[in-house]
Design an enzyme around this catalytic site. Sequence first.
Site, short mmCIF file in Angstrom:
data_model
loop_
_atom_site.label_atom_id
_atom_site.label_comp_id
_atom_site.label_asym_id
_atom_site.label_seq_id
_atom_site.Cartn_x
_atom_site.Cartn_y
_atom_site.Cartn_z
N HIS A 69 99.57 -83.07 22.27
CA HIS A 69 99.77 -81.78 21.61
C HIS A 69 101.03 -81.09 22.12
O HIS A 69 101.15 -80.79 23.30
CB HIS A 69 98.56 -80.87 21.86
CG HIS A 69 98.52 -79.68 20.95
ND1 HIS A 69 97.92 -79.74 19.71
CD2 HIS A 69 98.99 -78.43 21.09
CE1 HIS A 69 98.03 -78.54 19.13
NE2 HIS A 69 98.68 -77.74 19.94
N ASP B 224 103.76 -77.90 20.61
CA ASP B 224 103.95 -76.90 19.56
C ASP B 224 105.42 -76.59 19.29
O ASP B 224 105.73 -75.51 18.78
CB ASP B 224 103.22 -75.61 19.94
CG ASP B 224 101.73 -75.68 19.63
OD1 ASP B 224 101.39 -75.72 18.45
OD2 ASP B 224 100.92 -75.69 20.57
N GLU C 274 96.61 -78.38 13.57
CA GLU C 274 95.80 -77.63 14.53
C GLU C 274 95.08 -76.48 13.84
O GLU C 274 95.59 -75.37 13.77
CB GLU C 274 96.66 -77.11 15.68
CG GLU C 274 95.82 -76.46 16.77
CD GLU C 274 96.65 -75.87 17.88
OE1 GLU C 274 96.08 -75.60 18.95
OE2 GLU C 274 97.86 -75.66 17.69
N HIS D 93 90.74 -73.58 14.91
CA HIS D 93 91.58 -73.03 15.97
C HIS D 93 90.72 -71.97 16.63
O HIS D 93 89.60 -72.25 17.03
CB HIS D 93 92.91 -72.50 15.43
CG HIS D 93 93.88 -72.18 16.52
ND1 HIS D 93 94.22 -70.89 16.85
CD2 HIS D 93 94.53 -72.98 17.40
CE1 HIS D 93 95.05 -70.91 17.88
NE2 HIS D 93 95.27 -72.17 18.23
N HIS E 275 89.05 -76.66 20.69
CA HIS E 275 88.87 -75.38 19.98
C HIS E 275 87.51 -75.21 19.31
O HIS E 275 87.29 -74.16 18.69
CB HIS E 275 89.97 -75.15 18.94
CG HIS E 275 91.29 -74.73 19.51
ND1 HIS E 275 91.57 -73.45 19.89
CD2 HIS E 275 92.41 -75.44 19.77
CE1 HIS E 275 92.80 -73.37 20.35
NE2 HIS E 275 93.34 -74.58 20.30
N HIS F 159 94.00 -81.37 23.48
CA HIS F 159 94.57 -80.54 24.55
C HIS F 159 93.47 -79.65 25.15
O HIS F 159 93.44 -78.45 24.92
CB HIS F 159 95.77 -79.73 24.05
CG HIS F 159 95.52 -78.82 22.89
ND1 HIS F 159 94.96 -79.24 21.71
CD2 HIS F 159 95.77 -77.49 22.71
CE1 HIS F 159 94.87 -78.22 20.86
NE2 HIS F 159 95.34 -77.14 21.46
N ASP G 78 100.31 -79.27 25.78
CA ASP G 78 100.36 -77.98 25.08
C ASP G 78 101.68 -77.26 25.30
O ASP G 78 101.74 -76.03 25.23
CB ASP G 78 99.18 -77.09 25.48
CG ASP G 78 98.72 -76.14 24.37
OD1 ASP G 78 99.34 -76.15 23.29
OD2 ASP G 78 97.75 -75.40 24.58
#
Length: 420
Positions: free
Chosen positions: A44, A46, A147, A174, A220, A241, A310
Site C-alpha cells: 500500500h 498513496d 482503497e 475505508h 479497515h 496495510h 502506507d
Amino acid sequence: MLSKIISTVYWVLWVSSCAVNAAEDPHMTRALMLMSETPLIDGHNDLPWQLRKQFNNELNKVDLNTLNTTHTNIPKIKKGRLGAQFWSAYVPCDTQYKDAVRQTLEQIDVVHRMCQKYPNDFMFATTSQDIMDAFAMNKTASLIGVEGGHSIDSSLGTLRTMYHLGVRYLTLTHSCNTPWADNWRVDTGSEPSQHDGLSPFGKQLIVEMNRLGMLIDLAHVTEKVMNQVLDMSKAPVIFSHSSAYSICKHKRNVPDDVLRRVKEKRGIVMVNFYNDYVTCSKTATLSDVADHFEHIKKVAGAEIVGFGGDYDGVTRLPEGLEDVSKVPSLVAELLRRGWTNEEVKNALGNNLLRVLREVEEVSGTLQGTLSPDDVPIPYDEVKTPCRTSYGYTNSGAAHSFSTLALLLTLALQALMALPA
C-alpha cells in the site's frame, strides 16, 4: 534525456553508498543480497493521492525524479529496492453517493500514466508473473489496489470494470460504512453497525471477487467482517496495510485469533508503518515496526507476513523509516533479530506472490462453474436523491442460481463446522 542522466548519476551514487553501508553492517550486506534475489512487494502506497492533492493529477507538471514533497519518488524507490508496489487508488469517504466512481477512475488513470511517463522505472502489472518479469528488468512492478468499497458505488459491474482496468485488490471499506459492509470504526463504538458485518450483497461481492481473481483486502473492516470473509472466501485474503493488535491495541490492527485464521486461509498481513498503528502514539522507531513482524511470525508464522508501509498516506512515520528509501534498514533489522534467509524472502515478496498465484488459481476454477453475478443490490439499500432507479423492476431481490447455490453451500459448511 535529463531524467535518464539523473537516474544514471543517482545509480552510481547509490551503489557507492550501498558499498559503504555493507562494509559497516554485515546485516545490511545480507539484506541487500536478499533484496536482489527476491522482489520487495509493498501492499500500500498513496503516492497517487498525493498527486491529486498537490497537483490535481496534472502529471505533466511533476517530475518523479526530483519531487521532494512526498515519501516516494524514483530515487527513493531505487534506494529502497522496491520491486513491486500496489499503488492505492483512494478517494475519501465524503465522495460516497456522489462522485466516488469518477474520482477512483481518475486515480486508476494516474497510475497508468505514471507507468507510461517513466517506462524505464515502472512496469504496469496485474499478475504474479508480471511482478517477476518487471523484477528481472530492474523495474518496479506497478499494481493497483482500490482503497474503499465506496469506490464501486455498490455495483458489481463497476467492480468488474475496475478489474479489467487492472485493479487487483479492493479494500472492502475505508473509514466509513458502505451500504453492504461495516468499517473498523464500528468496533471502537464511534459508529453504529449497519449490517452486522456484511449484508447479503456484501456476501455476493465476496463470491464475485473470488470468481474474478481480485484480492480481498480486510484492512479497515470490523472484526466481524474479517471473520465472515475468512469463513466465505475460497481464496487467500490480504491485509494490505495493517499491523498486530496485540502490540498496539488499535482497531485498525489484526487480533491474534484472526492472524491464526489468516494462516489457515494462506493469506498475508502486510505490516503498516504508521506510528499510530505501530505504538498507538505519535512516535515510533524502526525497531517498533520490527516488533510487529516478530509478533505476527510468532503467532502465525513468517509465511503470512509482508510489508505494507502506507507511505504518502500517513502523517507520521517511525524514526529510521521516514520514506521508502529506508526499507532495507528494516530488512537488516529482521536479520539482526535472527530471521533466516528464507523467512526474510517470504516477507519480502514470496508470501504475496504465493497469495496472488492461489487467487489466480481459484479464479480459474470458479470461472468454469460460475457466471458473472449480475443481480444488483436492492434499490432500497442505496436509494438517495442522487441515484436513479432505472432497471429496478424487481428491486434487485433475486439471485442468480449459480451464486445462490454457492451461498447455500457456504452456509451448510458453516453449520457443519458448529460443535454438536
